[in-house]
Scaffold this motif. Sequence first.
Motif, PDB file in Angstrom:
ATOM      1  N   THR A   2      36.028 -31.952   5.455  1.00 57.54           N
ATOM      2  CA  THR A   2      35.653 -32.975   4.619  1.00 57.54           C
ATOM      3  C   THR A   2      35.255 -34.126   5.277  1.00 57.54           C
ATOM      4  O   THR A   2      34.590 -35.036   4.579  1.00 57.54           O
ATOM      5  N   GLY A   3      35.911 -34.589   6.188  1.00 62.17           N
ATOM      6  CA  GLY A   3      35.885 -35.965   6.771  1.00 62.17           C
ATOM      7  C   GLY A   3      36.881 -36.948   6.037  1.00 62.17           C
ATOM      8  O   GLY A   3      36.581 -38.132   6.280  1.00 62.17           O
ATOM      9  N   ALA A   4      37.532 -36.361   5.095  1.00 65.43           N
ATOM     10  CA  ALA A   4      38.263 -37.340   3.963  1.00 65.43           C
ATOM     11  C   ALA A   4      39.768 -37.883   5.122  1.00 65.43           C
ATOM     12  O   ALA A   4      40.024 -37.240   5.947  1.00 65.43           O
ATOM     13  N   VAL A   5      39.826 -39.229   4.957  1.00 69.11           N
ATOM     14  CA  VAL A   5      40.825 -39.874   5.405  1.00 69.11           C
ATOM     15  C   VAL A   5      42.027 -40.206   4.605  1.00 69.11           C
ATOM     16  O   VAL A   5      41.597 -41.195   3.574  1.00 69.11           O
ATOM     17  N   TYR A   6      43.168 -39.940   4.785  1.00 71.44           N
ATOM     18  CA  TYR A   6      44.313 -40.699   3.912  1.00 71.44           C
ATOM     19  C   TYR A   6      44.428 -42.091   4.149  1.00 71.44           C
ATOM     20  O   TYR A   6      44.579 -42.350   5.458  1.00 71.44           O
ATOM     21  N   SER A   7      44.573 -42.997   3.292  1.00 71.96           N
ATOM     22  CA  SER A   7      44.695 -44.544   3.731  1.00 71.96           C
ATOM     23  C   SER A   7      46.346 -44.732   3.525  1.00 71.96           C
ATOM     24  O   SER A   7      47.074 -43.711   2.958  1.00 71.96           O
TER      25      SER A   7
ATOM     26  N   CYS B  67      27.257 -34.744  -2.524  1.00 74.90           N
ATOM     27  CA  CYS B  67      27.953 -34.892  -1.525  1.00 74.90           C
ATOM     28  C   CYS B  67      28.689 -36.288  -1.595  1.00 74.90           C
ATOM     29  O   CYS B  67      28.239 -37.435  -1.665  1.00 74.90           O
ATOM     30  N   VAL B  68      30.019 -36.147  -1.417  1.00 65.47           N
ATOM     31  CA  VAL B  68      30.794 -37.260  -1.362  1.00 65.47           C
ATOM     32  C   VAL B  68      30.734 -37.867   0.158  1.00 65.47           C
ATOM     33  O   VAL B  68      30.493 -36.887   1.047  1.00 65.47           O
ATOM     34  N   PRO B  69      30.783 -39.137   0.465  1.00 62.83           N
ATOM     35  CA  PRO B  69      30.798 -39.704   1.869  1.00 62.83           C
ATOM     36  C   PRO B  69      31.982 -39.397   2.742  1.00 62.83           C
ATOM     37  O   PRO B  69      33.080 -39.173   1.911  1.00 62.83           O
ATOM     38  N   ALA B  70      31.844 -39.099   3.692  1.00 65.73           N
ATOM     39  CA  ALA B  70      32.978 -38.780   4.647  1.00 65.73           C
ATOM     40  C   ALA B  70      33.621 -40.195   5.348  1.00 65.73           C
ATOM     41  O   ALA B  70      33.047 -41.433   4.955  1.00 65.73           O
TER      42      ALA B  70
END
Length: 394
Positions: A178-183, A318-321
């Motif tokens: 997904t390209g998701a990144v946990y902050s 589509c959500v951004p990566a």
Amino acid sequence: MNLHLSQRAKNVKPSPTLSVTARAAELRAAGKDIIGLGAGEPDFDTPKHIKAAALDAIAQGLTKYTAVDGTPELKQAIIQKFQRDNNLHFEADEILVSCGGKHSFYNLAQALLDEGDEVIIPAPYWVSYPSMVELANATAVIVETSPEQGFKMSAEQLASAINKNTRMVVLNSPSNPTGAVYSEAELKPLVDVLKNHPDVLIVTDDIYEAIVWNTKPYCNILSVAPELQAQTMVLNGVSKAYSMTGWRIGYAAGPKGLIKAMKSIQSQSTSNPASISQAASVAALAGDQSCIKTMLDAFIERHNVVHPRLNQLNGISCVPAQGAFYLFPDFRQAIKNADGINNDIEMAEMLLDKAGVALVPGSAFGAPGFMRLSFATSMENLNEALDRLEKVLS
């Protein structure tokens, strides 16, 4: 002779991402005009100074066996990398170098898991996590996430999934697919849950650490809670940051007792990683890091072109990566719109046949109805692929 395969072999599935890439290559070889957006590797060449280090190693005769867990030079470069980039401190006996990041996770699963153990894996997930858990006779407990939550597991979901059988929790940030990144703010609630379960190993797969934007500085769970280091295994490698996928070097850093067990398993399977690849990896980790920014800038530029165009396609959202080089568009409405198409696998086959564009079905990542699109290719290929998708989907 009648061969009877093991149940283990019957249960395991081939990697769908590799299968899509192979299928696209077959069609290309047959003369079809195919744009492959399934590959999980940078399209850049390995930087020159890294290749030069490999050639030097060959010239010096560094072509023999090394220590099973990696050369002292590479382990020292890994230790320095953790100190420089992550403010983490490891000793040499807390590090194992393996034949790629996949090998690191496989060693870990074999060393830690038994039948009846459970591993919490947020979905969408990297395709190999559940299979490698199952190869260790354990059970993958899938926690479904959604675009609305940024494809990130919440503390409430984690707390609900943990039970007395839980041995491991897997976090992959930036995420494939997904390209998701946990902050930091998103990791803190997870830390609060995990502090109550000191016997659960936290696995943070940071293989895409260098490819991140909009959420800098990069942090993993130990950046937020260094006190959890005794129950955390950090996985990383040189494949993505330095465009060294074929060199097959990954590494794990964590509790020395577990690393020792992983080393024993590796000693009976592959033994040491390739000596030449290890020499090249020393140059990658300890040398000039400017090559990372060159690739990162290109990935950001591509993302910022592809993401809005995907949202303009009929039936696609589509959500951004925030990192890696993937987007994970939602094709569920497009599937409903298409005659004779019932799921994401059939949609992927149709797009390959009619548009000549290879995408990986989201069901491979535990998210039916979605597709993984890799933008690790030229802008020319990406624009042509999007033109083709627009034509077919309209």
